[in-house]
Design a protein around this motif. Structure first.
Motif, mmCIF file in Angstrom:
data_model
loop_
_atom_site.group_PDB
_atom_site.id
_atom_site.type_symbol
_atom_site.label_atom_id
_atom_site.label_comp_id
_atom_site.label_asym_id
_atom_site.label_seq_id
_atom_site.Cartn_x
_atom_site.Cartn_y
_atom_site.Cartn_z
ATOM 1 N N GLU A 35 1.000 -1.176 -0.128
ATOM 2 C CA GLU A 35 -0.140 0.100 -0.008
ATOM 3 C C GLU A 35 0.710 1.389 -0.071
ATOM 4 O O GLU A 35 0.357 2.277 -0.656
ATOM 5 C CB GLU A 35 -0.865 0.119 1.259
ATOM 6 N N ILE A 36 1.963 1.303 0.617
ATOM 7 C CA ILE A 36 2.863 2.391 0.900
ATOM 8 C C ILE A 36 4.239 2.172 0.494
ATOM 9 O O ILE A 36 4.971 1.767 1.361
ATOM 10 C CB ILE A 36 2.851 2.906 2.155
ATOM 11 N N PRO A 37 4.580 2.206 -0.461
ATOM 12 C CA PRO A 37 5.855 1.656 -1.225
ATOM 13 C C PRO A 37 7.135 2.535 -0.402
ATOM 14 O O PRO A 37 8.393 1.992 -0.523
ATOM 15 C CB PRO A 37 5.884 1.743 -2.575
ATOM 16 N N GLU A 38 6.822 3.742 -0.035
ATOM 17 C CA GLU A 38 7.760 4.645 0.472
ATOM 18 C C GLU A 38 8.366 4.179 1.898
ATOM 19 O O GLU A 38 9.502 4.310 2.379
ATOM 20 C CB GLU A 38 7.224 5.888 0.920
ATOM 21 N N LEU A 39 7.722 2.998 2.348
ATOM 22 C CA LEU A 39 8.411 2.341 3.531
ATOM 23 C C LEU A 39 9.733 1.873 3.311
ATOM 24 O O LEU A 39 10.503 1.591 4.287
ATOM 25 C CB LEU A 39 7.476 1.276 4.169
ATOM 26 N N LEU A 40 10.015 1.534 1.937
ATOM 27 C CA LEU A 40 11.437 0.849 1.554
ATOM 28 C C LEU A 40 12.262 2.012 1.068
ATOM 29 O O LEU A 40 13.391 1.818 0.457
ATOM 30 C CB LEU A 40 11.106 -0.232 0.569
ATOM 31 N N ASP A 41 11.770 3.321 1.231
ATOM 32 C CA ASP A 41 12.773 4.346 0.680
ATOM 33 C C ASP A 41 14.217 4.343 1.519
ATOM 34 O O ASP A 41 14.276 4.171 2.758
ATOM 35 C CB ASP A 41 12.148 5.709 0.878
ATOM 36 N N LYS A 42 14.992 4.776 0.910
ATOM 37 C CA LYS A 42 16.333 5.105 1.642
ATOM 38 C C LYS A 42 16.404 6.183 2.469
ATOM 39 O O LYS A 42 17.486 6.043 3.393
ATOM 40 C CB LYS A 42 17.687 5.237 0.427
ATOM 41 N N ASP A 43 15.746 7.239 2.267
ATOM 42 C CA ASP A 43 15.813 8.414 2.951
ATOM 43 C C ASP A 43 14.786 8.322 4.373
ATOM 44 O O ASP A 43 13.730 8.018 4.261
ATOM 45 C CB ASP A 43 14.911 9.577 2.119
ATOM 46 N N PRO A 44 15.310 8.270 5.410
ATOM 47 C CA PRO A 44 14.685 7.963 6.902
ATOM 48 C C PRO A 44 13.719 8.942 7.125
ATOM 49 O O PRO A 44 12.671 8.633 7.712
ATOM 50 C CB PRO A 44 15.869 8.462 7.740
ATOM 51 N N LYS A 45 13.685 10.123 6.582
ATOM 52 C CA LYS A 45 12.455 11.251 6.610
ATOM 53 C C LYS A 45 11.369 10.620 6.029
ATOM 54 O O LYS A 45 10.032 10.687 6.481
ATOM 55 C CB LYS A 45 12.964 12.504 6.305
ATOM 56 N N LYS A 49 7.727 9.287 7.810
ATOM 57 C CA LYS A 49 6.496 9.722 7.200
ATOM 58 C C LYS A 49 5.463 8.508 6.822
ATOM 59 O O LYS A 49 4.391 8.271 7.094
ATOM 60 C CB LYS A 49 6.571 10.720 6.071
ATOM 61 N N ALA A 50 6.104 7.737 5.981
ATOM 62 C CA ALA A 50 5.311 6.255 5.770
ATOM 63 C C ALA A 50 4.940 5.515 6.547
ATOM 64 O O ALA A 50 3.849 4.948 6.643
ATOM 65 C CB ALA A 50 6.092 5.779 4.402
ATOM 66 N N GLU A 51 5.832 5.452 7.707
ATOM 67 C CA GLU A 51 5.389 4.576 8.736
ATOM 68 C C GLU A 51 4.152 5.372 9.720
ATOM 69 O O GLU A 51 3.425 4.396 10.064
ATOM 70 C CB GLU A 51 6.587 4.461 9.798
ATOM 71 N N ASP A 52 4.370 6.581 9.703
ATOM 72 C CA ASP A 52 3.013 7.290 10.263
ATOM 73 C C ASP A 52 1.929 6.769 9.516
ATOM 74 O O ASP A 52 0.746 6.870 10.339
ATOM 75 C CB ASP A 52 3.457 8.860 10.645
ATOM 76 N N MET A 53 1.750 7.092 8.340
ATOM 77 C CA MET A 53 0.741 7.023 7.582
ATOM 78 C C MET A 53 0.260 5.459 7.748
ATOM 79 O O MET A 53 -1.098 5.289 7.885
ATOM 80 C CB MET A 53 1.116 7.178 5.933
#
Length: 91
Positions: A35-45, A49-53
């Motif tokens: 659902e939220i591919p940004e969870l695998l992003d290299k940028d911790p910020k 944000k994705a974890e909060d979502m």
């Protein structure tokens, strides 16, 4: 498959009721990433944000006690009780 033909994929989000908390958590992570591919992003910020979502997505349905949240969010009460709803006079 390198075919040019149209194909369909059926994905179901189901689980066995005897999965451990750790196994349910692992599956929840997979579903969250879908659902939220940004969870695998290299940028911790971006990940924060994705974890909060993801957390908000799982918490929202919990405001209604009749609805479980996320994967294995407590909608059920474990194994089904056998014989709890038997009517009197029936065996």
């Amino acid at each position: 498959n390198d075919s040019e033909e149209i194909r369909y994929i059926l994905m179901l989000r189901v689980w066995h009721p005897d999965l451990t908390e750790e196994e349910r958590g692992a599956l929840q992570l997979i579903y969250d990433i879908l659902e939220i591919p940004e969870l695998l992003d290299k940028d911790p910020k971006v990940v924060d944000k994705a974890e909060d979502m993801a957390r908000r997505m799982r918490e929202f349905p919990l405001k209604d006690a009749a609805i479980g949240g996320g994967f294995g969010g407590g909608g059920g009460k474990g194994k089904k009780g056998k014989g709890k709803n038997k009517k009197k006079g029936r065996k």
